[in-house]
Design a protein around this motif. Structure first.
Motif, PDB file in Angstrom:
ATOM      1  N   GLU A 122      25.027  39.658  29.906  1.00 17.02           N
ATOM      2  CA  GLU A 122      26.021  38.612  30.176  1.00 17.02           C
ATOM      3  C   GLU A 122      27.434  39.174  30.135  1.00 17.02           C
ATOM      4  O   GLU A 122      28.257  38.920  31.022  1.00 17.02           O
ATOM      5  N   ALA A 123      27.696  39.951  29.069  1.00 15.30           N
ATOM      6  CA  ALA A 123      29.035  40.504  28.868  1.00 15.30           C
ATOM      7  C   ALA A 123      29.436  41.374  30.044  1.00 15.30           C
ATOM      8  O   ALA A 123      30.575  41.333  30.520  1.00 15.30           O
ATOM      9  N   LEU A 124      28.467  42.152  30.518  1.00 13.00           N
ATOM     10  CA  LEU A 124      28.725  43.072  31.622  1.00 13.00           C
ATOM     11  C   LEU A 124      29.130  42.303  32.888  1.00 13.00           C
ATOM     12  O   LEU A 124      29.930  42.768  33.692  1.00 13.00           O
ATOM     13  N   LYS A 125      28.585  41.096  33.021  1.00 13.86           N
ATOM     14  CA  LYS A 125      28.911  40.274  34.189  1.00 13.86           C
ATOM     15  C   LYS A 125      30.258  39.572  34.027  1.00 13.86           C
ATOM     16  O   LYS A 125      31.065  39.541  34.941  1.00 13.86           O
ATOM     17  N   LYS A 126      30.443  38.995  32.813  1.00 12.49           N
ATOM     18  CA  LYS A 126      31.568  38.076  32.660  1.00 12.49           C
ATOM     19  C   LYS A 126      32.827  38.672  32.049  1.00 12.49           C
ATOM     20  O   LYS A 126      33.897  38.082  32.127  1.00 12.49           O
ATOM     21  N   LYS A 127      32.700  39.794  31.359  1.00 12.25           N
ATOM     22  CA  LYS A 127      33.868  40.343  30.662  1.00 12.25           C
ATOM     23  C   LYS A 127      34.149  41.768  31.103  1.00 12.25           C
ATOM     24  O   LYS A 127      34.156  42.689  30.294  1.00 12.25           O
ATOM     25  N   LYS A 128      34.382  41.926  32.366  1.00  9.98           N
ATOM     26  CA  LYS A 128      34.574  43.270  32.905  1.00  9.98           C
ATOM     27  C   LYS A 128      35.762  43.998  32.276  1.00  9.98           C
ATOM     28  O   LYS A 128      35.829  45.219  32.262  1.00  9.98           O
ATOM     29  N   GLY A 129      36.712  43.219  31.754  1.00  9.78           N
ATOM     30  CA  GLY A 129      37.899  43.837  31.165  1.00  9.78           C
ATOM     31  C   GLY A 129      37.785  44.093  29.678  1.00  9.78           C
ATOM     32  O   GLY A 129      38.761  44.489  29.037  1.00  9.78           O
ATOM     33  N   ALA A 130      36.594  43.878  29.101  1.00 12.08           N
ATOM     34  CA  ALA A 130      36.448  44.035  27.650  1.00 12.08           C
ATOM     35  C   ALA A 130      36.746  45.467  27.215  1.00 12.08           C
ATOM     36  O   ALA A 130      36.565  46.411  27.994  1.00 12.08           O
ATOM     37  N   THR A 131      37.189  45.600  25.953  1.00 13.72           N
ATOM     38  CA  THR A 131      37.594  46.910  25.421  1.00 13.72           C
ATOM     39  C   THR A 131      36.551  48.000  25.689  1.00 13.72           C
ATOM     40  O   THR A 131      36.900  49.117  26.066  1.00 13.72           O
ATOM     41  N   ILE A 132      35.276  47.666  25.489  1.00  8.46           N
ATOM     42  CA  ILE A 132      34.217  48.666  25.673  1.00  8.46           C
ATOM     43  C   ILE A 132      34.196  49.164  27.121  1.00  8.46           C
ATOM     44  O   ILE A 132      34.177  50.372  27.383  1.00  8.46           O
ATOM     45  N   PHE A 133      34.223  48.235  28.065  1.00  9.29           N
ATOM     46  CA  PHE A 133      34.127  48.622  29.477  1.00  9.29           C
ATOM     47  C   PHE A 133      35.417  49.310  29.946  1.00  9.29           C
ATOM     48  O   PHE A 133      35.384  50.246  30.725  1.00  9.29           O
ATOM     49  N   LYS A 134      36.535  48.837  29.444  1.00  6.98           N
ATOM     50  CA  LYS A 134      37.828  49.456  29.729  1.00  6.98           C
ATOM     51  C   LYS A 134      37.809  50.912  29.257  1.00  6.98           C
ATOM     52  O   LYS A 134      38.196  51.826  29.979  1.00  6.98           O
ATOM     53  N   GLY A 135      37.351  51.088  28.039  1.00  4.89           N
ATOM     54  CA  GLY A 135      37.305  52.433  27.447  1.00  4.89           C
ATOM     55  C   GLY A 135      36.393  53.360  28.232  1.00  4.89           C
ATOM     56  O   GLY A 135      36.736  54.520  28.500  1.00  4.89           O
ATOM     57  N   LEU A 136      35.234  52.844  28.621  1.00  8.58           N
ATOM     58  CA  LEU A 136      34.280  53.665  29.375  1.00  8.58           C
ATOM     59  C   LEU A 136      34.838  54.025  30.752  1.00  8.58           C
ATOM     60  O   LEU A 136      34.593  55.123  31.258  1.00  8.58           O
ATOM     61  N   SER A 137      35.613  53.112  31.344  1.00  8.67           N
ATOM     62  CA  SER A 137      36.209  53.391  32.648  1.00  8.67           C
ATOM     63  C   SER A 137      37.227  54.521  32.541  1.00  8.67           C
ATOM     64  O   SER A 137      37.326  55.380  33.424  1.00  8.67           O
ATOM     65  N   ILE A 138      37.996  54.518  31.447  1.00  9.55           N
ATOM     66  CA  ILE A 138      38.972  55.598  31.224  1.00  9.55           C
ATOM     67  C   ILE A 138      38.248  56.943  31.135  1.00  9.55           C
ATOM     68  O   ILE A 138      38.673  57.957  31.693  1.00  9.55           O
ATOM     69  N   LEU A 139      37.113  56.942  30.431  1.00 12.37           N
ATOM     70  CA  LEU A 139      36.290  58.151  30.300  1.00 12.37           C
ATOM     71  C   LEU A 139      35.785  58.580  31.681  1.00 12.37           C
ATOM     72  O   LEU A 139      35.853  59.754  32.056  1.00 12.37           O
ATOM     73  N   LYS A 140      35.305  57.611  32.433  1.00 10.65           N
ATOM     74  CA  LYS A 140      34.770  57.858  33.768  1.00 10.65           C
ATOM     75  C   LYS A 140      35.818  58.515  34.683  1.00 10.65           C
ATOM     76  O   LYS A 140      35.508  59.425  35.461  1.00 10.65           O
ATOM     77  N   GLU A 141      37.063  58.032  34.538  1.00 13.29           N
ATOM     78  CA  GLU A 141      38.152  58.559  35.380  1.00 13.29           C
ATOM     79  C   GLU A 141      38.614  59.951  34.963  1.00 13.29           C
ATOM     80  O   GLU A 141      39.505  60.528  35.569  1.00 13.29           O
ATOM     81  N   GLY A 142      38.021  60.464  33.891  1.00 15.86           N
ATOM     82  CA  GLY A 142      38.360  61.816  33.446  1.00 15.86           C
ATOM     83  C   GLY A 142      39.643  61.896  32.645  1.00 15.86           C
ATOM     84  O   GLY A 142      40.156  62.972  32.362  1.00 15.86           O
ATOM     85  N   LYS A 143      40.163  60.732  32.222  1.00 20.83           N
ATOM     86  CA  LYS A 143      41.412  60.743  31.448  1.00 20.83           C
ATOM     87  C   LYS A 143      41.167  61.010  29.960  1.00 20.83           C
ATOM     88  O   LYS A 143      42.101  61.092  29.168  1.00 20.83           O
ATOM     89  N   ALA A 144      39.896  61.063  29.589  1.00 24.69           N
ATOM     90  CA  ALA A 144      39.566  61.359  28.193  1.00 24.69           C
ATOM     91  C   ALA A 144      38.253  62.127  28.160  1.00 24.69           C
ATOM     92  O   ALA A 144      37.535  62.175  29.169  1.00 24.69           O
ATOM     93  N   GLN A 145      37.946  62.744  26.993  1.00 24.99           N
ATOM     94  CA  GLN A 145      36.721  63.545  26.894  1.00 24.99           C
ATOM     95  C   GLN A 145      35.592  62.839  26.153  1.00 24.99           C
ATOM     96  O   GLN A 145      34.440  63.288  26.167  1.00 24.99           O
ATOM     97  N   ALA A 146      35.933  61.738  25.460  1.00 25.24           N
ATOM     98  CA  ALA A 146      34.874  61.029  24.731  1.00 25.24           C
ATOM     99  C   ALA A 146      35.293  59.597  24.453  1.00 25.24           C
ATOM    100  O   ALA A 146      36.486  59.268  24.481  1.00 25.24           O
TER     101      ALA A 146
END
Lengths: 335, 335
Positions: A69-93
């Motif tokens: 549910e969260a994955l559908k409705k809260k795309k901007g949540a801290t967890i998903f935001k953080g993982l996106s930053i990692l995905k973009e290569g702006k962080a290592q972990a």
């Protein structure tokens, strides 16, 4: 300088414990810089420096929220935001003490799985009478198949070898009897996969032997792994509480315990999950560390320490390389 | 006078520990008479009396033997001999610390299942911070279906109510999260059965909460139940050993522990599985008690005490009656 993303809204004691943990980590590790994801209001008093960056979002996932549910409705949540930053290569972990189901789902969705990996798994370090060992899967999957369990064993084996330098780690399969043929259908099928693999396969291990330290890795489905993990924590707490209740009954006992305080403290330190600082999610494209939901500042600092270590050695890339080198065998064994 | 059959060749310390336990029980319980099944040579020095009978057999089942095989090839083994005596009505209960798989298979084959029961299950009492609770199934079945788990809960509930007088016991389902919908496929299906039943259903319980004592019954598949049971034993032993290792490092710690010895002993007694004396196999036509494989004489005496208690109250008959009274609901829920 290594950059770690930290979810400041994840965990039973968030955001306070997380923010304090971040401060501890920044003073402890000179080569660390942090990206904090959280609401503006929560981050406004955090000391600014060239080693700290803020990524604001007003959404976060509660501990008891359904990950799908969260994955559908809260795309901007801290967890998903953080993982996106990692995905973009702006962080290592990425580190989170939040909803572990959401971290797993988000990691698979946003980062993707390592080539050849079907199901990522949580690898938790546990203390034993000898060296610490890895329990995998500690809760990323339920209803795993035999091939998944085989891959958990492979990933944990490569993890211990590559990351901790443990040579040819012993892999055991959690079951209800040491003898071949004992167990449920899943264990019997997995047993056959391990037997024909090149892994240092120990065979079945029983629940009572886990903490003896005779094996390096214990493999099981995440449903059982998570129950075992939480049972162990609950039992250890209960034992100490029952002992305390008995000790309280007499001043003599209290005095005796006071004298042996040093031994109790040394024991506590050795068995304290906070020392391990969090469990890596193995099998996704990126270094993801799942910290304990009950993390206090000290545990968060240690989780960040571990994220830093994984960043330095490129855990996720090393693991992918090692898995690919095992590809031939995988294909031979494959589903 | 109640008559209990005892397998003298079952258990890691058989036959010595079993014979000693039999003697302890005979002196402790005046209304007990024993039928001992075992080799002539082993029984020859056991004190004869009008409260002791010997049934000789030269076969027995090793602890690591496959139950199915044993059932085919060793029809005269102590376990099967003992169960046959029970079946013939010459005794009111059977006790064995031997191969539990063989006891389960033998009980189903020789005694048969209670009407309406699909899979018998082992109900183990465990200490908690409050009252002891029942873990069911502790290892009779692997790969159980949802309806089996529901029946385990029903049997344990009737057991606690009828036998121990615990009113409307709280039944919980072991899972990886308290929230509805968390768990594997089996848990989700079972959850729906419990929800529509008349049982006092608590919902899911996590591993960490088991020992808190908030519920009376924890239901799970025997594969997981057995792992949990053995993990708990192993962990408790490991914790005490780790503590001992720390205490040994200084005379002061040793002295402190010496002073608080009384508290440690009280704790040990409260958590000692030997006090519970064995677990009933619920769902078969007869009172069968499975004692711990590591039973010493004291544990055997307590297992016999329990067998005596179950004999006096007609456990198996009471349970069958109660299950039949629930038949309407069973049929409604049924597979």
């Amino acid at each position: 300088m290594y950059r770690i993303v930290l979810d400041v809204m994840g965990g039973d004691y968030a955001p306070d414990a997380i923010l304090k943990g971040a401060k501890l980590a920044l003073s402890a590790f000179a080569d660390l810089s942090l990206i904090l994801t959280g609401p503006k209001d929560v981050l406004k008093n955090f000391p600014t420096s060239d080693r700290v960056e803020f990524v604001y979002t007003e959404e976060w996932i509660r501990m008891d929220e359904a990950p799908g549910e969260a994955l559908k409705k809260k795309k901007g949540a801290t967890i998903f935001k953080g993982l996106s930053i990692l995905k973009e290569g702006k962080a290592q972990a990425f580190v989170s003490a939040g909803n572990s189901g959401a971290v797993v789902a988000g990691s698979i969705f946003i980062l993707g799985r390592l080539t050849k990996v079907r199901r990522p798994a949580i690898a938790t370090m546990l203390p034993t009478l000898k060296d610490p060992m890895v329990l995998i899967d500690a809760g990323a999957n339920v209803d795993s198949k035999a091939y998944d369990l085989y891959q958990f064993g492979l990933m944990a084996s490569l993890f211990l070898e590559t990351i901790w330098g443990r040579k040819s780690p012993k892999v055991a399969l959690l079951s209800i009897g040491e003898e071949t043929g004992k167990g449920n259908q899943l264990v019997k099928e997995t047993h056959n996969l391990f037997k024909t693999s090149h892994l240092n396969y120990y065979g079945n291990i029983e629940g009572k032997a886990i903490f003896k330290g005779d094996v390096d890795i214990v493999v099981c489905d995440g449903f059982i792994g998570n129950i075992c993990l939480k049972l162990s924590e609950g039992l250890a707490e209960t034992i100490l509480e029952m002992l305390k209740n008995e000790v309280k009954k007499s001043y003599l006992y209290l005095f005796g315990m006071y004298l042996s305080k040093g031994a109790l403290q040394a024991f506590k330190k050795k068995t304290d999950w906070r020392e391990y600082g969090g469990a890596p999610l193995l099998g996704v494209k990126g270094n993801v560390i799942i910290a304990h939901g009950k993390s206090d500042p000290y545990a968060i600092k240690n989780a960040i320490r571990q994220a830093l270590h994984f960043s330095k050695i490129n855990l996720s890339e090393k693991l992918e390389k090692a898995i690919l080198e095992n590809a031939l065998e995988e294909e031979k064994i494959g589903d």
